[in-house]
Design an enzyme around this catalytic site. Structure first.
Site, PDB file in Angstrom:
ATOM      1  N   GLN A  48      14.610 -25.702 -39.604  1.00 59.44           N
ATOM      2  CA  GLN A  48      14.764 -24.556 -38.709  1.00 59.44           C
ATOM      3  C   GLN A  48      16.202 -24.454 -38.219  1.00 59.44           C
ATOM      4  OE1 GLN A  48      12.123 -24.600 -35.304  1.00 59.44           O
ATOM      5  NE2 GLN A  48      12.911 -22.650 -34.516  1.00 59.44           N
ATOM      6  N   HIS A  73      10.051 -17.892 -35.353  1.00 62.89           N
ATOM      7  CA  HIS A  73      10.039 -16.743 -36.253  1.00 62.89           C
ATOM      8  C   HIS A  73       9.228 -17.077 -37.494  1.00 62.89           C
ATOM      9  CE1 HIS A  73      13.617 -19.209 -37.109  1.00 62.89           C
ATOM     10  NE2 HIS A  73      13.431 -18.910 -38.384  1.00 62.89           N
TER      11      HIS A  73
HETATM   12  P1  5GP Z   1      15.357 -20.617 -40.236  1.00 62.76           P
HETATM   13  O1  5GP Z   1      16.110 -21.541 -41.122  1.00 62.76           O
HETATM   14  O2  5GP Z   1      15.696 -20.840 -38.772  1.00 62.76           O
HETATM   15  O3  5GP Z   1      13.880 -20.627 -40.487  1.00 62.76           O
HETATM   16  O4  5GP Z   1      15.813 -19.151 -40.645  1.00 62.76           O
HETATM   17  C1  5GP Z   1      16.717 -18.378 -39.944  1.00 62.76           C
HETATM   18  C2  5GP Z   1      16.917 -17.104 -40.731  1.00 62.76           C
HETATM   19  O5  5GP Z   1      17.631 -16.199 -39.911  1.00 62.76           O
HETATM   20  C3  5GP Z   1      17.751 -17.279 -42.008  1.00 62.76           C
HETATM   21  O6  5GP Z   1      16.985 -16.820 -43.134  1.00 62.76           O
HETATM   22  C4  5GP Z   1      18.985 -16.413 -41.768  1.00 62.76           C
HETATM   23  O7  5GP Z   1      19.442 -15.738 -42.927  1.00 62.76           O
HETATM   24  C5  5GP Z   1      18.506 -15.447 -40.698  1.00 62.76           C
HETATM   25  N1  5GP Z   1      19.556 -14.967 -39.805  1.00 62.76           N
HETATM   26  C6  5GP Z   1      20.493 -15.713 -39.178  1.00 62.76           C
HETATM   27  N2  5GP Z   1      21.285 -14.937 -38.415  1.00 62.76           N
HETATM   28  C7  5GP Z   1      20.834 -13.663 -38.562  1.00 62.76           C
HETATM   29  C8  5GP Z   1      21.248 -12.407 -38.021  1.00 62.76           C
HETATM   30  O8  5GP Z   1      22.185 -12.301 -37.236  1.00 62.76           O
HETATM   31  N3  5GP Z   1      20.528 -11.318 -38.394  1.00 62.76           N
HETATM   32  C9  5GP Z   1      19.478 -11.388 -39.256  1.00 62.76           C
HETATM   33  N4  5GP Z   1      18.854 -10.256 -39.554  1.00 62.76           N
HETATM   34  N5  5GP Z   1      19.053 -12.556 -39.788  1.00 62.76           N
HETATM   35  C10 5GP Z   1      19.730 -13.681 -39.444  1.00 62.76           C
END
Ligand code: 5GP
Length: 126
Positions: free
Chosen positions: A104, A110
């Site tokens: 994460q 999310h």
């Molecule tokens: P995690 O690794 O926390 O599950 O995923 C975070 C996700 O957030 C990633 O797929 C990354 O591309 C997305 N993300 C990070 N910053 C932003 C942003 O500013 N806007 C959008 N739309 N997505 C983001």
């Protein structure tokens, strides 16, 4: 530490800033409980993110602390988003990374919604 082993909720995290309208997003859906938008770095032809409106660090934090109405409303929104993106017929994948081993990066709970091509089976081997 929160219940999840992650630090306490940081109101400056990127998704909190998107919720406050401080950072733009490509919005798909918004209601009382959830906001959905396209991932900035899509890994599949369709890659959406669905986040609850409340301040929850992770899946574990959300499911422990959110009200029944928030939990039901959030998951109903996830289903609505998948349907509105036209993914029901061909199928899709939901995924939520939780904490360090989960990979994460953004500390606001999310769910990723992947679709638009065949995704293969589960998690790639290490
Ligand atoms: P995690 O690794 O926390 O599950 O995923 C975070 C996700 O957030 C990633 O797929 C990354 O591309 C997305 N993300 C990070 N910053 C932003 C942003 O500013 N806007 C959008 N739309 N997505 C983001």
């Amino acid at each position: 530490m929160s219940v999840t082993g992650l630090p306490p909720y940081d109101p400056q995290n990127i998704f909190a800033r998107i919720l406050r309208g401080e950072i733009p997003c490509k919005r798909i859906h918004e209601d009382e409980f959830a906001l959905a938008f396209h991932d900035i770095n899509p890994l599949t032809p369709i890659h959406a993110l669905v986040i609850p409106k409340g301040a929850y660090v992770s899946a574990a934090d959300f499911h422990e602390k959110a009200s029944d109405a928030e939990i039901a409303g959030f998951w109903r929104a996830v289903g609505h988003v998948a349907k509105s993106l036209g993914l029901d017929a061909e199928g899709y994948r939901l995924l939520s990374n939780m904490g360090g081993n989960g990979g994460q990066e953004v500390p606001h709970f999310h769910v990723h919604l992947f679709g638009g091509r065949r995704l293969g089976r589960m998690v790639p081997p290490a």
